[in-house]
Write an enzyme that holds these catalytic residues in place. Structure first.
Site, short mmCIF file in Angstrom:
data_model
loop_
_atom_site.label_atom_id
_atom_site.label_comp_id
_atom_site.label_asym_id
_atom_site.label_seq_id
_atom_site.Cartn_x
_atom_site.Cartn_y
_atom_site.Cartn_z
N ARG A 1 0.82 -1.21 0.00
CA ARG A 1 0.00 0.00 0.00
C ARG A 1 0.85 1.27 0.00
O ARG A 1 0.58 2.22 -0.72
CB ARG A 1 -0.93 0.00 1.23
CG ARG A 1 -2.06 1.01 1.14
CD ARG A 1 -2.94 0.96 2.37
NE ARG A 1 -2.22 1.32 3.58
CZ ARG A 1 -1.89 2.56 3.93
NH1 ARG A 1 -2.23 3.57 3.16
NH2 ARG A 1 -1.21 2.79 5.04
N CYS B 1 -7.09 0.73 12.38
CA CYS B 1 -5.92 0.02 12.90
C CYS B 1 -6.21 -0.48 14.30
O CYS B 1 -6.13 -1.65 14.59
CB CYS B 1 -4.72 0.95 12.86
SG CYS B 1 -4.24 1.23 11.15
N SER C 1 -2.48 -3.27 13.13
CA SER C 1 -1.33 -2.72 12.42
C SER C 1 -0.87 -1.48 13.17
O SER C 1 -1.68 -0.64 13.54
CB SER C 1 -1.80 -2.36 11.00
OG SER C 1 -0.79 -1.71 10.27
N CYS C 2 0.44 -1.39 13.44
CA CYS C 2 0.90 -0.31 14.31
C CYS C 2 2.22 0.29 13.83
O CYS C 2 3.25 -0.38 13.78
CB CYS C 2 1.05 -0.85 15.73
SG CYS C 2 1.57 0.40 16.89
N ASP C 3 2.16 1.57 13.47
CA ASP C 3 3.32 2.37 13.10
C ASP C 3 3.93 2.82 14.44
O ASP C 3 3.47 3.76 15.07
CB ASP C 3 2.79 3.56 12.27
CG ASP C 3 3.84 4.58 11.90
OD1 ASP C 3 4.92 4.59 12.50
OD2 ASP C 3 3.55 5.39 10.99
N ILE D 1 8.26 -0.62 12.06
CA ILE D 1 8.98 0.65 11.90
C ILE D 1 9.25 0.79 10.40
O ILE D 1 9.82 -0.14 9.80
CB ILE D 1 10.31 0.64 12.69
CG1 ILE D 1 10.04 0.45 14.20
CG2 ILE D 1 11.12 1.91 12.43
CD1 ILE D 1 11.32 0.33 15.06
N TYR D 2 8.81 1.88 9.77
CA TYR D 2 9.06 2.06 8.33
C TYR D 2 10.56 2.31 8.10
O TYR D 2 11.25 2.86 8.97
CB TYR D 2 8.26 3.25 7.80
CG TYR D 2 6.77 2.96 7.64
CD1 TYR D 2 6.27 2.40 6.47
CD2 TYR D 2 5.87 3.21 8.67
CE1 TYR D 2 4.91 2.12 6.32
CE2 TYR D 2 4.51 2.94 8.53
CZ TYR D 2 4.05 2.39 7.36
OH TYR D 2 2.70 2.10 7.21
N SER E 1 4.02 7.86 6.32
CA SER E 1 3.72 7.17 5.06
C SER E 1 2.22 7.14 4.79
O SER E 1 1.46 6.68 5.64
CB SER E 1 4.19 5.72 5.13
OG SER E 1 5.58 5.70 5.31
N1 LIG Z 1 1.59 5.55 8.27
C1 LIG Z 1 0.63 5.88 9.15
N2 LIG Z 1 0.94 5.90 10.46
C2 LIG Z 1 0.00 6.24 11.38
O1 LIG Z 1 0.33 6.25 12.57
C3 LIG Z 1 -1.33 6.51 10.93
C4 LIG Z 1 -1.63 6.48 9.56
N3 LIG Z 1 -0.62 6.16 8.68
N4 LIG Z 1 -2.86 6.80 9.07
C5 LIG Z 1 -3.97 7.02 9.97
C6 LIG Z 1 -3.57 7.52 11.29
C7 LIG Z 1 -3.14 8.94 11.38
N5 LIG Z 1 -2.22 8.89 12.53
C8 LIG Z 1 -1.19 9.81 12.74
C9 LIG Z 1 -0.88 10.72 11.75
C10 LIG Z 1 0.13 11.63 11.95
C11 LIG Z 1 0.83 11.65 13.16
C12 LIG Z 1 1.90 12.67 13.34
O2 LIG Z 1 2.34 13.27 12.40
N6 LIG Z 1 2.34 12.90 14.55
C13 LIG Z 1 3.41 13.83 14.86
C14 LIG Z 1 2.93 15.17 15.36
C15 LIG Z 1 1.52 15.49 15.12
C16 LIG Z 1 1.12 16.89 15.60
O3 LIG Z 1 1.93 17.84 15.50
O4 LIG Z 1 -0.03 17.05 16.04
C17 LIG Z 1 4.27 13.25 15.96
O5 LIG Z 1 5.43 13.65 16.03
O6 LIG Z 1 3.78 12.40 16.74
C18 LIG Z 1 0.50 10.74 14.15
C19 LIG Z 1 -0.50 9.83 13.94
C20 LIG Z 1 -2.12 7.56 13.02
N7 LIG Z 1 -2.40 6.82 11.81
O1 LIG Z 2 -4.32 4.53 14.98
C1 LIG Z 2 -3.50 4.18 14.08
C2 LIG Z 2 -3.83 4.27 12.74
C3 LIG Z 2 -2.91 3.87 11.83
N1 LIG Z 2 -1.70 3.38 12.21
C4 LIG Z 2 -0.72 2.98 11.16
C5 LIG Z 2 -0.39 1.54 11.01
C6 LIG Z 2 0.06 1.46 9.57
O2 LIG Z 2 1.42 1.90 9.47
C7 LIG Z 2 -0.83 2.46 8.87
C8 LIG Z 2 -2.07 1.83 8.27
O3 LIG Z 2 -1.73 1.07 7.17
P1 LIG Z 2 -2.43 -0.32 6.79
O4 LIG Z 2 -1.84 -0.63 5.45
O5 LIG Z 2 -3.91 -0.06 6.69
O6 LIG Z 2 -2.07 -1.32 7.84
O7 LIG Z 2 -1.23 3.36 9.88
C9 LIG Z 2 -1.37 3.32 13.54
O8 LIG Z 2 -0.25 2.90 13.92
N2 LIG Z 2 -2.29 3.71 14.44
#
Ligand SMILES: Nc1nc(=O)c2c([nH]1)NC[C@@H]1CN(c3ccc(C(=O)N[C@@H](CCC(=O)O)C(=O)O)cc3)CN21
Ligand SMILES: O=c1ccn([C@H]2C[C@H](O)[C@@H](COP(=O)(O)O)O2)c(=O)[nH]1
Length: 283
Positions: A22, A160, A181-183, A222-223, A282
């Protein structure tokens, strides 16, 4: 905080490289992680080895509880995390069910508050659980699930953290949350806060003591473009003690959460942290 750092180290030591279709990126991946949060003693599981934007994490939770379906609604309450998935995601942009700018479709809170029934009516999962818990009932199915495979094509991303189960033992409330799934560098920083805060809020509005929250993760990754910052910067830092989450005691019902609660109703006491790290995101 120690369990978070141990998970990061475990991924680095024992993870396997998996190419994710993806996002087109490689992820260092581990299967199965169990985290535990002590809500009873208010040990707020916020990351201290970098600055955490914890208010955005609570805003995101509030948006889910309100059933929001637009990144604009999330932005209005102080959360920017859905802009990219709603507006810069190729698959979703070309999906005919997307209703214009900022639309997220039938994700998370939409399923939690307005699950579509075959007869056309809708089901409010969250209200059912709140009503039961308020009346001291745990029917062993106090479950809120955002996971609706029949409607995946109607939303920008599959949830997720997809299922939350509440359990009442005497007058103590517990929560078990499941994540597929957890980033770990970005998402988990938010998800830990959300699991903790969800239990604290539900205990408060249903009149119970909060116990522990259990967070069960399947695919923790971890990406590739985050690895260096995690390994060589964040993991080299010493964590600080957990701070406390203070929630306005005037929040007494689901309706309060739906109508007047803002981020000003939450504060964190004694948060010491290392400087911010900007991890790549990502889409
Ligand atoms: N690849 C990916 N990872 C995610 O954790 C994730 C997604 N996609 N898609 C859906 C949601 C959106 N989420 C996110 C998106 C952005 C941040 C982020 O950029 N956090 C920054 C600061 C944010 C701010 O300034 O408010 C950080 O440093 O934690 C965190 C969670 C969690 N989810
Ligand atoms: O609450 C959240 C929402 C999203 N994520 C992360 C986990 C993945 O890296 C992407 C979602 O990609 P999929 O291909 O749908 O698994 O977003 C998260 O950690 N926490």
């Amino acid at each position: 905080m120690k369990q978070y750092l141990a998970l990061c180290q475990n991924i680095i030591d024992n993870g396997q490289w998996v190419t994710n279709e993806r996002t087109g990126k490689k992820c260092l991946t581990l299967i199965n992680a169990d985290l535990e949060y002590d809500v009873a003693n208010n040990q707020f599981p916020i990351i201290t080895t970098r600055k955490s934007f914890w208010k955005a994490a609570i805003a995101e939770l509030l948006g889910y509880l309100r059933g929001y379906n637009s990144a604009a609604q999330f932005r209005e309450i102080g959360c920017n995390t859905w802009n990219a998935n709603a507006n810069d995601n190729e698959a979703w942009l070309s999906n005919p069910s997307r209703q214009g700018e900022d639309d997220m479709g039938r994700v998370y809170g939409v399923q939690g508050r307005r699950w579509q029934k075959p007869d056309g009516s809708s089901l409010d999962q969250l209200k059912k659980v709140v009503d039961n818990l308020k009346n001291g009932i745990d029917d062993r199915g106090e479950i809120i699930t955002f996971y609706n495979p029949g409607e995946f094509d109607l939303g920008c991303l599959r949830p997720c953290m997809h299922t939350h189960t509440f359990s009442l033992l005497g007058d103590t409330l517990y929560l078990t949350s499941y994540q597929r799934s957890c980033d770990v560098p970005l998402g988990l920083n938010f998800n830990q806060i959300q699991v903790f805060t969800f239990l604290a809020l539900m205990a408060q509005i249903t009149g119970h003591k909060a116990g522990k929250a259990y967070h069960k993760i399947v695919n923790a990754h971890i990406y590739e473009d985050q690895l260096e910052l995690m390994r060589d910067v964040q993991l080299k830092r010493e964590p600080f003690e957990s701070p406390k989450l203070i929630i306005n005691p005037e929040i007494k019902s689901l309706e309060d959460l739906e109508t007047w609660v803002t981020l000003d109703d939450f504060s964190v006491e004694g948060y010491q942290y290392h400087e911010a790290i900007k991890y790549p995101f990502s889409v």
